[in-house]
Each structure stands twice: as C-alpha cells, then as structure tokens.
Design an enzyme around this catalytic site. Sequence first.
Site, PDB file in Angstrom:
ATOM      1  N   LYS A   1      13.368 -27.750  27.913  1.00 33.91           N
ATOM      2  CA  LYS A   1      13.795 -29.032  27.362  1.00 33.91           C
ATOM      3  C   LYS A   1      12.577 -29.885  26.958  1.00 33.91           C
ATOM      4  O   LYS A   1      11.445 -29.572  27.339  1.00 33.91           O
ATOM      5  CB  LYS A   1      14.672 -29.758  28.404  1.00 33.91           C
ATOM      6  CG  LYS A   1      15.977 -28.994  28.728  1.00 33.91           C
ATOM      7  CD  LYS A   1      16.852 -29.790  29.693  1.00 33.91           C
ATOM      8  CE  LYS A   1      18.155 -29.044  29.988  1.00 33.91           C
ATOM      9  NZ  LYS A   1      19.083 -29.843  30.831  1.00 33.91           N
TER      10      LYS A   1
ATOM     11  N   HIS B   1      17.297 -25.405  30.543  1.00 32.58           N
ATOM     12  CA  HIS B   1      18.730 -25.123  30.426  1.00 32.58           C
ATOM     13  C   HIS B   1      18.921 -23.624  30.557  1.00 32.58           C
ATOM     14  O   HIS B   1      18.085 -22.848  30.096  1.00 32.58           O
ATOM     15  CB  HIS B   1      19.262 -25.560  29.052  1.00 32.58           C
ATOM     16  CG  HIS B   1      20.570 -24.921  28.713  1.00 32.58           C
ATOM     17  ND1 HIS B   1      21.768 -25.413  29.158  1.00 32.58           N
ATOM     18  CD2 HIS B   1      20.864 -23.771  28.043  1.00 32.58           C
ATOM     19  CE1 HIS B   1      22.746 -24.608  28.755  1.00 32.58           C
ATOM     20  NE2 HIS B   1      22.216 -23.609  28.069  1.00 32.58           N
TER      21      HIS B   1
ATOM     22  N   GLU C   1      26.062 -19.776  22.899  1.00 33.57           N
ATOM     23  CA  GLU C   1      24.795 -20.520  22.850  1.00 33.57           C
ATOM     24  C   GLU C   1      23.698 -19.743  22.138  1.00 33.57           C
ATOM     25  O   GLU C   1      22.890 -20.325  21.411  1.00 33.57           O
ATOM     26  CB  GLU C   1      24.361 -20.888  24.270  1.00 33.57           C
ATOM     27  CG  GLU C   1      25.274 -21.943  24.897  1.00 33.57           C
ATOM     28  CD  GLU C   1      24.902 -22.311  26.325  1.00 33.57           C
ATOM     29  OE1 GLU C   1      25.568 -23.205  26.883  1.00 33.57           O
ATOM     30  OE2 GLU C   1      23.955 -21.716  26.888  1.00 33.57           O
TER      31      GLU C   1
ATOM     32  N   ASN D   1      15.536 -32.307  33.437  1.00 32.67           N
ATOM     33  CA  ASN D   1      15.395 -31.256  34.447  1.00 32.67           C
ATOM     34  C   ASN D   1      14.819 -29.954  33.894  1.00 32.67           C
ATOM     35  O   ASN D   1      15.103 -28.874  34.376  1.00 32.67           O
ATOM     36  CB  ASN D   1      16.729 -31.048  35.178  1.00 32.67           C
ATOM     37  CG  ASN D   1      17.849 -30.676  34.237  1.00 32.67           C
ATOM     38  OD1 ASN D   1      17.610 -30.461  33.041  1.00 32.67           O
ATOM     39  ND2 ASN D   1      19.055 -30.567  34.753  1.00 32.67           N
TER      40      ASN D   1
ATOM     41  N   TYR E   1      25.869 -29.428  23.261  1.00 31.85           N
ATOM     42  CA  TYR E   1      26.447 -29.884  24.532  1.00 31.85           C
ATOM     43  C   TYR E   1      27.880 -30.410  24.371  1.00 31.85           C
ATOM     44  O   TYR E   1      28.334 -31.238  25.174  1.00 31.85           O
ATOM     45  CB  TYR E   1      25.549 -30.954  25.170  1.00 31.85           C
ATOM     46  CG  TYR E   1      24.416 -30.385  26.026  1.00 31.85           C
ATOM     47  CD1 TYR E   1      24.681 -29.538  27.103  1.00 31.85           C
ATOM     48  CD2 TYR E   1      23.089 -30.718  25.775  1.00 31.85           C
ATOM     49  CE1 TYR E   1      23.654 -29.023  27.898  1.00 31.85           C
ATOM     50  CE2 TYR E   1      22.052 -30.203  26.574  1.00 31.85           C
ATOM     51  CZ  TYR E   1      22.349 -29.361  27.625  1.00 31.85           C
ATOM     52  OH  TYR E   1      21.334 -28.868  28.420  1.00 31.85           O
TER      53      TYR E   1
HETATM   54  P1  ATP Z   1      22.229 -27.017  31.683  1.00 27.48           P
HETATM   55  O1  ATP Z   1      23.602 -26.894  31.038  1.00 27.48           O
HETATM   56  O2  ATP Z   1      21.299 -27.955  30.925  1.00 27.48           O
HETATM   57  O3  ATP Z   1      21.617 -25.685  31.986  1.00 27.48           O
HETATM   58  P2  ATP Z   1      23.473 -27.392  34.212  1.00 27.48           P
HETATM   59  O4  ATP Z   1      24.391 -26.294  33.776  1.00 27.48           O
HETATM   60  O5  ATP Z   1      22.751 -27.213  35.504  1.00 27.48           O
HETATM   61  O6  ATP Z   1      22.399 -27.704  33.117  1.00 27.48           O
HETATM   62  P3  ATP Z   1      25.491 -29.275  33.380  1.00 27.48           P
HETATM   63  O7  ATP Z   1      26.525 -29.788  34.289  1.00 27.48           O
HETATM   64  O8  ATP Z   1      25.866 -28.257  32.364  1.00 27.48           O
HETATM   65  O9  ATP Z   1      24.256 -28.763  34.278  1.00 27.48           O
HETATM   66  O10 ATP Z   1      24.838 -30.540  32.658  1.00 27.48           O
HETATM   67  C1  ATP Z   1      24.094 -30.372  31.474  1.00 27.48           C
HETATM   68  C2  ATP Z   1      22.880 -31.275  31.529  1.00 27.48           C
HETATM   69  O11 ATP Z   1      23.327 -32.625  31.481  1.00 27.48           O
HETATM   70  C3  ATP Z   1      22.056 -31.191  32.816  1.00 27.48           C
HETATM   71  O12 ATP Z   1      21.121 -30.170  32.814  1.00 27.48           O
HETATM   72  C4  ATP Z   1      21.380 -32.534  32.820  1.00 27.48           C
HETATM   73  O13 ATP Z   1      20.270 -32.543  31.894  1.00 27.48           O
HETATM   74  C5  ATP Z   1      22.463 -33.441  32.276  1.00 27.48           C
HETATM   75  N1  ATP Z   1      23.267 -34.032  33.356  1.00 27.48           N
HETATM   76  C6  ATP Z   1      24.169 -33.417  34.146  1.00 27.48           C
HETATM   77  N2  ATP Z   1      24.718 -34.248  35.025  1.00 27.48           N
HETATM   78  C7  ATP Z   1      24.165 -35.459  34.775  1.00 27.48           C
HETATM   79  C8  ATP Z   1      24.295 -36.768  35.333  1.00 27.48           C
HETATM   80  N3  ATP Z   1      25.144 -37.001  36.333  1.00 27.48           N
HETATM   81  N4  ATP Z   1      23.521 -37.759  34.810  1.00 27.48           N
HETATM   82  C9  ATP Z   1      22.685 -37.540  33.782  1.00 27.48           C
HETATM   83  N5  ATP Z   1      22.498 -36.331  33.210  1.00 27.48           N
HETATM   84  C10 ATP Z   1      23.214 -35.312  33.696  1.00 27.48           C
HETATM   85 MG    MG Z   2      25.401 -26.284  31.914  1.00 24.22          MG
END
Ligand code: ATP
Ligand code: MG
Length: 138
Positions: free
Chosen positions: A9, A115, A126, A112, A49
Amino acid sequence: MERTLSIIKPDGVSHGLIGEVIRRFEKSNIKIVGMKLLKMTKTEAEGFYMVHKERPFFDSLTDFMSSGPVVVMVLEGEYVIDKNRRLMGATNPEEADEGTIRKDFATEIEKNVVHGSDSPETASVEIAYFFNRFEIVG
Ligand code: ATP
Ligand code: MG
C-alpha cells in the site's frame, strides 16, 4: 497451486518497505509471477474496494489507496492465499501476531502496509483487476 493478489500500500512504498516485503515472500518460498508499480485513481481504488462500499471508512480508505504509488503482485504457491495472510498479520496492527508485516511496520488500522486476497474467488477477481494474462509469467 494457488494464486493471490498482494498490494504494498502507499504507506509501505513511502516508508521504503518494498524490498522488505518482497524479501519476506521470497524467504517463505512464495513465487512472484506478476509485479508492477502504479498509482490508482480514486475511482480505481473505489472499484477495487467495492465490497467495503457501505463501510464508514470507505471514503478515507480509497483516498489513502489512491494517495501514492503501490506495488501490485501476483503470488503463486501451495496454500499461498493463507500463507500470505499469515505473513501479513491481522488487519489491526495492535492485534497482529509478532513477526508479521503489519505488527512490525503498520502505523494504524487503515495504513497497514499490505493487502492480500482473502479467498480463491476474491483472488481471481482482484488479479484480473490489475493484470492481463501476458503480464503473469507462470
Ligand atoms: P485488505 O483487504 O487490505 O487485505 P483485510 O482483509 O485485513 O485488509 P478488510 O476488512 O478487507 O481487511 O479491510 C480492508 C482495509 O480497509 C484494511 O486493510 C484497512 O486498510 C481498512 N480498514 C479496515 N477496517 C478499518 C477500520 N475500522 N477503520 C479504518 N480502516 C479500516
Ligand atoms: Mg480484505
């Protein structure tokens, strides 16, 4: 054999973590079969997303994901979807296990670093979002 989409990211790229993330993949015997650096537009980040469209963090997340260059990769290997998710750690870095990418480098739940696709179905959608078949060297 599985494939998954990985994204370093904008925070990972701007903090100089491209090499570190790739080193962890290579050390885990994960094969990289596609890779490019690109900057998503806001619309492209929203499309990527789309599953999170109704979430309160959607606007902020898509602003962040379109704020700078990202590295997108296609990873290949046995159980690579799970393997990558385990290397990444939990979404919230405070909950991530020791030694995971997010525990070691993430600054907050949104920023974080990485992804990773979470299932074979999302992986294929994706991967197709960023790569055509000539860009994947299997
Ligand atoms: P990713 O899809 O990016 O691999 P993930 O599968 O661990 O991450 P998801 O639930 O799919 O988590 O959320 C997608 C992304 O949205 C997260 O990686 C984070 O960057 C952001 N995100 C998720 N939850 C929150 C939150 N509560 N507040 C802010 N940002 C969030
Ligand atoms: Mg995810």
